[in-house]
Design a protein around this motif. Structure first.
Motif, PDB file in Angstrom:
ATOM      1  N   VAL A   1     -13.134  30.536  44.949  1.00 27.62           N
ATOM      2  CA  VAL A   1     -14.471  31.157  44.934  1.00 27.62           C
ATOM      3  C   VAL A   1     -15.297  30.647  46.115  1.00 27.62           C
ATOM      4  O   VAL A   1     -14.959  29.648  46.738  1.00 27.62           O
ATOM      5  CB  VAL A   1     -15.244  30.901  43.623  1.00 27.62           C
ATOM      6  CG1 VAL A   1     -14.591  31.610  42.470  1.00 27.62           C
ATOM      7  CG2 VAL A   1     -15.383  29.420  43.362  1.00 27.62           C
ATOM      8  N   ASP A   2     -16.389  31.368  46.425  1.00 23.52           N
ATOM      9  CA  ASP A   2     -17.173  31.045  47.609  1.00 23.52           C
ATOM     10  C   ASP A   2     -18.203  29.953  47.379  1.00 23.52           C
ATOM     11  O   ASP A   2     -18.506  29.170  48.266  1.00 23.52           O
ATOM     12  CB  ASP A   2     -17.923  32.300  48.084  1.00 23.52           C
ATOM     13  CG  ASP A   2     -16.965  33.425  48.399  1.00 23.52           C
ATOM     14  OD1 ASP A   2     -15.986  33.165  49.099  1.00 23.52           O
ATOM     15  OD2 ASP A   2     -17.191  34.555  47.913  1.00 23.52           O
ATOM     16  N   GLU A   3     -18.773  29.939  46.179  1.00 26.15           N
ATOM     17  CA  GLU A   3     -19.876  29.002  45.983  1.00 26.15           C
ATOM     18  C   GLU A   3     -19.897  28.521  44.545  1.00 26.15           C
ATOM     19  O   GLU A   3     -19.556  29.273  43.629  1.00 26.15           O
ATOM     20  CB  GLU A   3     -21.190  29.711  46.320  1.00 26.15           C
ATOM     21  CG  GLU A   3     -22.343  28.753  46.556  1.00 26.15           C
ATOM     22  CD  GLU A   3     -23.615  29.499  46.959  1.00 26.15           C
ATOM     23  OE1 GLU A   3     -23.641  30.043  48.078  1.00 26.15           O
ATOM     24  OE2 GLU A   3     -24.551  29.521  46.152  1.00 26.15           O
ATOM     25  N   VAL A   4     -20.297  27.271  44.376  1.00 27.96           N
ATOM     26  CA  VAL A   4     -20.456  26.728  43.035  1.00 27.96           C
ATOM     27  C   VAL A   4     -21.819  26.071  42.955  1.00 27.96           C
ATOM     28  O   VAL A   4     -22.211  25.337  43.848  1.00 27.96           O
ATOM     29  CB  VAL A   4     -19.366  25.680  42.710  1.00 27.96           C
ATOM     30  CG1 VAL A   4     -19.643  25.021  41.371  1.00 27.96           C
ATOM     31  CG2 VAL A   4     -17.986  26.308  42.705  1.00 27.96           C
ATOM     32  N   GLU A   5     -22.559  26.400  41.903  1.00 24.23           N
ATOM     33  CA  GLU A   5     -23.840  25.731  41.690  1.00 24.23           C
ATOM     34  C   GLU A   5     -23.739  24.927  40.402  1.00 24.23           C
ATOM     35  O   GLU A   5     -23.439  25.482  39.343  1.00 24.23           O
ATOM     36  CB  GLU A   5     -24.968  26.757  41.571  1.00 24.23           C
ATOM     37  CG  GLU A   5     -26.291  26.116  41.211  1.00 24.23           C
ATOM     38  CD  GLU A   5     -27.408  27.123  40.954  1.00 24.23           C
ATOM     39  OE1 GLU A   5     -27.342  28.239  41.493  1.00 24.23           O
ATOM     40  OE2 GLU A   5     -28.332  26.777  40.202  1.00 24.23           O
ATOM     41  N   PHE A   6     -23.966  23.623  40.515  1.00 24.30           N
ATOM     42  CA  PHE A   6     -24.068  22.797  39.317  1.00 24.30           C
ATOM     43  C   PHE A   6     -25.531  22.791  38.927  1.00 24.30           C
ATOM     44  O   PHE A   6     -26.354  22.216  39.627  1.00 24.30           O
ATOM     45  CB  PHE A   6     -23.582  21.380  39.596  1.00 24.30           C
ATOM     46  CG  PHE A   6     -22.112  21.302  39.884  1.00 24.30           C
ATOM     47  CD1 PHE A   6     -21.184  21.325  38.858  1.00 24.30           C
ATOM     48  CD2 PHE A   6     -21.653  21.209  41.182  1.00 24.30           C
ATOM     49  CE1 PHE A   6     -19.823  21.262  39.121  1.00 24.30           C
ATOM     50  CE2 PHE A   6     -20.297  21.146  41.460  1.00 24.30           C
ATOM     51  CZ  PHE A   6     -19.376  21.174  40.423  1.00 24.30           C
TER      52      PHE A   6
ATOM     53  N   VAL B   1     -27.179  21.139  42.225  1.00 22.10           N
ATOM     54  CA  VAL B   1     -26.358  20.707  43.344  1.00 22.10           C
ATOM     55  C   VAL B   1     -25.526  21.927  43.717  1.00 22.10           C
ATOM     56  O   VAL B   1     -24.874  22.508  42.855  1.00 22.10           O
ATOM     57  CB  VAL B   1     -25.428  19.543  42.958  1.00 22.10           C
ATOM     58  CG1 VAL B   1     -24.500  19.206  44.119  1.00 22.10           C
ATOM     59  CG2 VAL B   1     -26.229  18.327  42.540  1.00 22.10           C
ATOM     60  N   VAL B   2     -25.594  22.347  44.970  1.00 21.32           N
ATOM     61  CA  VAL B   2     -24.850  23.529  45.380  1.00 21.32           C
ATOM     62  C   VAL B   2     -23.763  23.127  46.371  1.00 21.32           C
ATOM     63  O   VAL B   2     -24.022  22.357  47.302  1.00 21.32           O
ATOM     64  CB  VAL B   2     -25.779  24.587  46.026  1.00 21.32           C
ATOM     65  CG1 VAL B   2     -24.982  25.836  46.413  1.00 21.32           C
ATOM     66  CG2 VAL B   2     -26.898  24.944  45.079  1.00 21.32           C
ATOM     67  N   ILE B   3     -22.551  23.620  46.133  1.00 24.56           N
ATOM     68  CA  ILE B   3     -21.462  23.378  47.074  1.00 24.56           C
ATOM     69  C   ILE B   3     -20.840  24.729  47.433  1.00 24.56           C
ATOM     70  O   ILE B   3     -20.925  25.683  46.659  1.00 24.56           O
ATOM     71  CB  ILE B   3     -20.383  22.429  46.484  1.00 24.56           C
ATOM     72  CG1 ILE B   3     -19.816  22.984  45.184  1.00 24.56           C
ATOM     73  CG2 ILE B   3     -20.968  21.035  46.257  1.00 24.56           C
ATOM     74  CD1 ILE B   3     -18.723  22.118  44.571  1.00 24.56           C
ATOM     75  N   ALA B   4     -20.255  24.825  48.638  1.00 27.58           N
ATOM     76  CA  ALA B   4     -19.706  26.098  49.090  1.00 27.58           C
ATOM     77  C   ALA B   4     -18.284  25.897  49.582  1.00 27.58           C
ATOM     78  O   ALA B   4     -17.896  24.806  49.996  1.00 27.58           O
ATOM     79  CB  ALA B   4     -20.570  26.682  50.205  1.00 27.58           C
TER      80      ALA B   4
ATOM     81  N   VAL C   1     -20.416  37.767  47.063  1.00 29.47           N
ATOM     82  CA  VAL C   1     -20.185  36.326  47.155  1.00 29.47           C
ATOM     83  C   VAL C   1     -19.830  35.851  45.753  1.00 29.47           C
ATOM     84  O   VAL C   1     -20.625  35.980  44.836  1.00 29.47           O
ATOM     85  CB  VAL C   1     -21.432  35.583  47.654  1.00 29.47           C
ATOM     86  CG1 VAL C   1     -21.241  34.082  47.545  1.00 29.47           C
ATOM     87  CG2 VAL C   1     -21.744  35.975  49.075  1.00 29.47           C
ATOM     88  N   GLU C   2     -18.640  35.363  45.598  1.00 27.08           N
ATOM     89  CA  GLU C   2     -18.233  34.931  44.270  1.00 27.08           C
ATOM     90  C   GLU C   2     -18.770  33.551  43.992  1.00 27.08           C
ATOM     91  O   GLU C   2     -18.457  32.595  44.688  1.00 27.08           O
ATOM     92  CB  GLU C   2     -16.711  34.960  44.150  1.00 27.08           C
ATOM     93  CG  GLU C   2     -16.193  36.386  44.070  1.00 27.08           C
ATOM     94  CD  GLU C   2     -14.771  36.439  43.580  1.00 27.08           C
ATOM     95  OE1 GLU C   2     -14.007  35.524  43.924  1.00 27.08           O
ATOM     96  OE2 GLU C   2     -14.435  37.386  42.853  1.00 27.08           O
ATOM     97  N   LYS C   3     -19.590  33.491  42.971  1.00 24.18           N
ATOM     98  CA  LYS C   3     -20.306  32.256  42.714  1.00 24.18           C
ATOM     99  C   LYS C   3     -20.136  31.864  41.250  1.00 24.18           C
ATOM    100  O   LYS C   3     -20.153  32.733  40.380  1.00 24.18           O
ATOM    101  CB  LYS C   3     -21.790  32.492  43.026  1.00 24.18           C
ATOM    102  CG  LYS C   3     -22.648  31.285  42.825  1.00 24.18           C
ATOM    103  CD  LYS C   3     -24.085  31.589  43.193  1.00 24.18           C
ATOM    104  CE  LYS C   3     -24.941  30.404  42.827  1.00 24.18           C
ATOM    105  NZ  LYS C   3     -26.339  30.612  43.135  1.00 24.18           N
ATOM    106  N   ILE C   4     -19.968  30.591  41.017  1.00 22.90           N
ATOM    107  CA  ILE C   4     -19.894  30.109  39.637  1.00 22.90           C
ATOM    108  C   ILE C   4     -21.054  29.158  39.409  1.00 22.90           C
ATOM    109  O   ILE C   4     -21.271  28.253  40.215  1.00 22.90           O
ATOM    110  CB  ILE C   4     -18.577  29.354  39.366  1.00 22.90           C
ATOM    111  CG1 ILE C   4     -17.369  30.223  39.737  1.00 22.90           C
ATOM    112  CG2 ILE C   4     -18.490  28.915  37.904  1.00 22.90           C
ATOM    113  CD1 ILE C   4     -16.051  29.495  39.596  1.00 22.90           C
ATOM    114  N   VAL C   5     -21.798  29.390  38.348  1.00 24.00           N
ATOM    115  CA  VAL C   5     -22.840  28.439  37.979  1.00 24.00           C
ATOM    116  C   VAL C   5     -22.314  27.599  36.815  1.00 24.00           C
ATOM    117  O   VAL C   5     -21.881  28.137  35.802  1.00 24.00           O
ATOM    118  CB  VAL C   5     -24.145  29.154  37.587  1.00 24.00           C
ATOM    119  CG1 VAL C   5     -25.206  28.145  37.226  1.00 24.00           C
ATOM    120  CG2 VAL C   5     -24.619  30.050  38.716  1.00 24.00           C
ATOM    121  N   VAL C   6     -22.343  26.295  36.990  1.00 26.68           N
ATOM    122  CA  VAL C   6     -21.842  25.379  35.980  1.00 26.68           C
ATOM    123  C   VAL C   6     -23.022  24.565  35.443  1.00 26.68           C
ATOM    124  O   VAL C   6     -23.811  24.049  36.229  1.00 26.68           O
ATOM    125  CB  VAL C   6     -20.824  24.388  36.584  1.00 26.68           C
ATOM    126  CG1 VAL C   6     -20.199  23.521  35.511  1.00 26.68           C
ATOM    127  CG2 VAL C   6     -19.760  25.118  37.365  1.00 26.68           C
ATOM    128  N   ALA C   7     -23.137  24.476  34.144  1.00 24.03           N
ATOM    129  CA  ALA C   7     -24.207  23.648  33.587  1.00 24.03           C
ATOM    130  C   ALA C   7     -23.742  22.190  33.532  1.00 24.03           C
ATOM    131  O   ALA C   7     -22.658  21.907  33.033  1.00 24.03           O
ATOM    132  CB  ALA C   7     -24.564  24.132  32.193  1.00 24.03           C
TER     133      ALA C   7
END
Lengths: 489, 268, 313
Positions: free
Chosen positions: A201-206, A185-188, A20-26
């Motif tokens: 990408v599949d998921e982004v977590e702020f 905050v998580v978005i998919a 699952v390609e995920k990006i975590v953004v601060a």
């Protein structure tokens, strides 16, 4: 055998989880509202830009392009906007966007009957919202406002969603998954997005990390893959090891002087302060050189409306500053206070440099740190301050940037009242000719500089750090992170 | 038995050297504390700048020296405020007892059950951020501990013969409390004051670290820690220096307190 | 029995007083929760909508009364900032704070108490003195500085643990433990030092007592005396200190949570205050004061269990 099998399954599961390609953004702060019509904070828009769309949406050049609408036209008199809906745009709940949703959204903003609206621009300017057929909507303004097109980036939301706050539903490339206050905050990825090529990408977590040092550490440890709004010193630490992207960000950092207070009611004093302050030095010390000197309340990134040359209007000149102060009756300088919101270390640092610079012309400035909520209440709303430093985030519309100085603007915390300025800005948005409109906005900027309403310091560069295998980042002249084009390589 | 005085000597020597530094800083620092130098930012320790420079190119040693003024000032005033009111309240509660005692001690309990940081935040919000208010807030927070110590001393001593005699002789309550009993219960209070000094310095550091204490550009060790933390990867010495000095002053007063306590133990 | 009831009543009175003080101060302090939530870019229409929704114009006593009645039905109200039930927000943060408290308490007890006994056992000889000097230093180091340095060494330089950010237990227990270990150590260090000193002092005090001399005269060995007789009495004050430390950690180690950006109750409190979220602050204050008051109560009970001669005041 069974054990081996179960271990295998475990690894397979682990592997698929990895894929699952995920990006975590601060990000620095919590969203104020998830409901897009009630949200005001730039920090919220930064994230929810990926979840919601309007009839139009901004692109990375600062233009607005069709989104939920497929096309639009403006009547020759500039008063009526006609939008045709794009076919097959779906909400995250799988339902197609209908005219009902569009009307619901606009009525919610404008208010209808007893219920007041959620946008004063819609309340003030829109006279009629009408669906001419199932896919066409006409919005008529009561007075000409040629900057109104940008307003249609406001989110269209489903009419049948009972709770826009706990369960926000939009049409953007990502759908909302969860929000844990103070944490994330998580978005998919939304599989049925109208542009089938996006997102990548599949998921982004702020991840909400208010402390930029902690954010930096998380980034360096690989916990976070994207670090927007890096400060310049941190950029220095990361340089060479990560992808750094730096650009003007359409922000105006300024030091306001309360024009209703002595001695700032005297133009000479304000000009003297402008002459005393060395913006280059501030940029070098506070932003490590990553910033653009400003001369008025407009960033050069707003190409079309930016008045060039104003940044040189007040060249640092201690002698001239002193003589202006003497003319104003303060040959020995005076004592004053710079009120700074304590949570913005960047402004606190700027204030420290300014204190030193003002010393040279005999002005003794004391720094008073106050909490952000008190700043909003006392300084921004109550206009109770002498000098203050703040950064105002950019807008697409020059009017939205310059309206802050209008005499009737409720948050005109500068206490700037100039009928000529009001005239310039208000007539600019009545101009359908783009060059004439730009000309008027430019004259307004000149006026702000000549009258030395504030010290326009800099547009601090926007610096984003990306993990070394992350690509596809687009810089916007807006406070947003477009996650849809990012991909791993 | 000489070894027992070790604490006292260590404490005195640490405090004396820090005091000396403070006195010097009143008249002399290597560089003006707020002078910025854009060409010498983040300089590592050198002959010119023994502790390096900070993000503004200011000399860290000069700021550390000046910061000692803040530390001593905070400790002194906070302990005086806390001690004065704490002893007064504790003495009244202990001496008179009854409902008054019950009321005062409930109030003290409430103060202790009130999150200290919340109190400081509220206090500062009402009266404004700044060193003066920070000190007062820290002082008020330390009232309960002084009150408890004084109260227990007074409860013990009010039953003693000398107090009863004085009362029979018609000496006023006020005089009995403050010129008869107080000198006899002073020793634990002095120890508490010494310890209170160090906890006040720690509180100021924590509050300044959270951005509530001393206002820039005035140097305070806690504030320096706050400001330097961001640059720890770039210039670790800038983060380490203020931490060491906070530790030193706290250590000094803790040893001093211990030393005094030991001394008293032996006298008894 | 009566004495317990009286204690209970005093507890409630304390909590009530604390809540009332909070309410009144929030009436005085400047800052508007509506503005604080919406920020600089707030539209007049949005400000109006939120203000109407919150109904903050009701008089103080009415709101306080409403809050108290809510309490009896277990309702702590809605947070202004987050539009969620206060209890939900607090419960969300509790796992972090509780695990932090648990890990640091374990560290404090297994390191502090034995070292304290050891240092008392050797009294004024070298091991005793050196332990007590080291513990002095441990007490003097500000914990947030320890935190920063620990994070720098183990997180950034050695990369043993991931600095900043917290992994919930449910996601990955190993990572969760790793993310909590450094902050727990930073919290525990000064407390370990305190416990060492307390244990040392009380044990040494007890050793001077007559019953110890008697035991020695009966020919008992040092260790036997220490573990069979002295410890039981010496531990009472140590338990008090441990109790107070627990209460403090449970109340949120604000600064440490800030250093390590842990989503614990301490940071929630700071946030709540800074955005003037009175219902949330009120809920947090209630929680923290309850923790402190209840811990004190439990300490009293433990006293009477260990030593029935001690009577409650």
């Amino acid at each position: 055998m069974r054990r081996i099998l179960s271990i295998l399954i475990f690894f397979l599961a682990a592997f698929s989880a990895l894929s699952v390609e995920k990006i975590v953004v601060a990000v620095m702060q919590d969203p104020d509202f998830l409901d897009p019509h009630r949200a005001a904070a730039s920090g919220t828009y930064e994230m929810m830009f990926n979840v919601f769309e309007g009839l139009l949406k901004p692109d990375s050049k600062g233009n607005v392009v069709p989104a939920i609408a497929e096309s639009y036209s403006i009547s020759p008199d500039g008063l009526t906007y006609t939008f045709k809906l794009r076919e097959g745009v779906k909400f995250h709940n799988g339902r197609e966007v209908t005219m009902t949703d569009v009307l619901y959204s606009f009525n919610r903003l404008k208010g209808s009957g007893e219920v007041r609206g959620l946008s004063s621009d819609f309340e003030k300017f829109v006279s009629e919202i009408e669906a001419t057929d199932d896919i066409t909507v006409e919005i008529t303004l009561n007075t000409l406002n040629t900057d109104f097109l940008e307003k249609f980036i406001i989110a269209i939301i489903p009419a049948d969603n009972p709770d826009h706050e706990r369960n926000p539903i939009g049409t953007g490339p990502f759908k909302f998954v969860t929000y844990q206050p103070g944490q994330r905050v998580v978005i998919a990825k939304f599989d049925e997005y109208w542009n089938p090529d996006l997102p990548l990408v599949d998921e982004v977590e702020f991840r909400i990390i208010p402390d930029n040092q902690a954010a930096l550490m998380s980034f360096m440890a690989g916990e976070v893959q994207m670090l927007p709004r890096l400060d310049a010193i941190q950029a220095e630490i990361l340089r060479g090891r990560y992808n750094l992207i730096s650009a003007e960000q359409n922000m105006v950092q300024l030091m306001a002087m309360n024009l209703a207070r002595e001695p700032f009611d005297d133009l000479k004093v304000r000009q003297a302060i402008n002459l005393a302050i060395d913006k280059e030095e501030i940029i070098e010390i506070v932003a490590n050189g990553y910033g653009t000197v400003l001369g008025s309340n407009m960033s050069p990134i707003m190409e079309r409306y930016y008045q060039e040359g104003l940044e040189d209007y007040y060249k640092t000149d201690i002698v001239a500053a002193r003589s202006l102060l003497a003319q104003a009756g303060y040959p020995e300088g005076f004592k004053t206070t710079i009120t700074v919101p304590s949570n913005y270390q960047f402004h606190v640092d700027t204030a420290q440099v300014i204190v030193e610079q003002l010393k040279k012309v005999g002005i003794t400035a004391e720094i008073e740190l106050i909490e952000w909520s008190i700043w909003l209440d006392r300084v921004y709303t109550g206009r109770d301050y002498e000098m203050t430093i703040v950064g105002l985030t950019g807008k697409l519309s020059a009017y939205d940037i310059l309206k802050r100085y209008l005499s009737d603007y409720p948050r005109d915390f500068y206490n700037y009242f100039n009928p000529r300025y009001d005239e310039l800005v208000n007539s600019a948005i009545k101009q359908t000719d783009i060059d004439k409109k730009a000309g008027l906005f430019k004259q307004a900027q000149v006026l702000l500089t000549e009258e030395a309403v504030a010290v326009y310091i800099m547009d601090p560069n926007f610096i984003v750090a990306l993990a070394s295998n992350l690509f596809g980042y687009n810089v916007y002249p807006l406070y947003v992170q477009d996650m849809s084009t990012l991909y791993y390589k | 038995m000489k070894r027992k005085r070790v604490s006292l000597y260590i404490g005195i020597s640490i405090i004396a050297s820090l005091l000396a530094m403070m006195v010097v800083s009143l008249f002399y620092t290597p560089y003006p504390v707020t002078e910025m130098n854009r060409d010498e930012r983040f300089a590592p320790p050198s002959a010119n700048h023994p502790l390096g420079t900070d993000n503004f190119g200011r000399d860290v040693l000069s700021r550390i020296m000046k910061g000692s003024q803040t530390a001593f000032f905070v400790g002194l005033i906070a302990v005086s405020v806390g001690g004065l009111f704490g002893v007064l309240v504790g003495a009244i509660a202990g001496y008179f007892g009854g409902m008054l005692d019950e009321f005062i001690m409930r109030l003290m309990d409430a103060m202790m059950a009130f999150p200290g940081i919340l109190f400081a935040l509220m206090f500062v919000s009402i009266f404004g951020v700044g060193i003066r208010n920070t000190i007062i807030a820290i002082g008020i927070m330390s009232i309960p501990s002084f009150a408890r110590i004084t109260r227990s001393g007074f409860i013990q001593h009010k039953e003693f013969e000398y107090v009863k005699n004085a009362r029979v002789k018609g000496v006023s309550n006020f005089r009995i409390m403050f010129s008869h009993i107080l000198p006899n219960v002073l020793s634990p209070i002095i120890v508490a004051a010494s310890m209170g000094f160090s906890s006040a310095v720690l509180s100021e550091a924590a509050l300044s670290y959270l951005g509530l204490g001393v206002q820039p550009p005035d140097p305070s060790w806690g504030r320096m820690l706050n400001e330097s933390q961001v640059f720890i990867t770039l210039s670790p010495w800038y983060t380490i220096a203020p931490g060491i000095f906070i530790t030193l002053i706290v250590l000094g007063f803790n040893f001093l307190g211990d030393g005094i306590a030991d001394l008293q133990d032996r006298q008894q | 029995m009566y004495i317990y009831l009286r204690k209970l009543f005093a507890m409630l009175a304390t909590v009530f007083l604390v809540s009332m003080i909070t309410f009144i101060t929030f009436e005085i302090i400047p800052g508007d929760p509506v503005l604080a939530r919406l920020g600089v870019d707030a539209d007049e229409a949005q400000i109006r909508a939120l203000s109407e929704e919150l109904g903050l114009d009701e008089p103080l006593y009415k709101r306080f009364f409403g809050w108290i009645t809510g309490l009896f039905t277990g309702d702590l109200g809605q947070s202004i900032r987050y539009s969620r039930p206060v209890s939900e927000l607090i419960f969300d943060r509790l796992p972090v704070t509780l695990s932090l408290a648990l890990i640091s308490m374990v560290l404090i007890v297994i390191i502090g108490v034995p070292l304290g006994i050891l240092s008392a056992r050797y009294g004024d000889r070298l091991p005793g003195i050196s332990i007590s000097i080291v513990s002095q230093i441990g007490m003097a180091v500000p914990s947030f500085w320890t935190g920063i340095i620990l994070m720098y060494i183990f997180g950034l330089t050695l990369r043993w643990v991931s600095p900043g950010g917290y992994t919930p237990w449910s996601v990955d227990p190993v990572e969760a433990f790793k993310s909590l270990l450094l902050p727990a150590v930073a919290i525990a260090l000064p407390s370990i030092a305190t416990v060492i000193r307390y244990t040392r002092n009380t044990v040494m005090e007890q050793m001077k007592n007559d019953y110890v001399r008697l035991a020695f005269s009966k020919g008992l060995k040092m260790n036997a005396v220490l573990f069979r007789h002295v410890l039981k009495n010496a531990l009472i004050p140590v338990i008090t200190v441990l109790g107070m430390i627990t209460a403090n950690i449970l109340g949120g180690s604000i600064v440490i949570e800030q250093v390590f950006t842990l989503p614990g109750v301490g940071r929630l409190l700071i946030n709540a205050i800074s955005v003037r979220d009175l219902p949330l602050v009120q809920g947090m204050v209630l929680y923290i004061s309850l923790v402190i008051v209840v811990t004190n109560f439990l300490i009293d009970i433990v006293y009477t269990l260990i030593d029935p001669r001690i009577k409650l005041r």
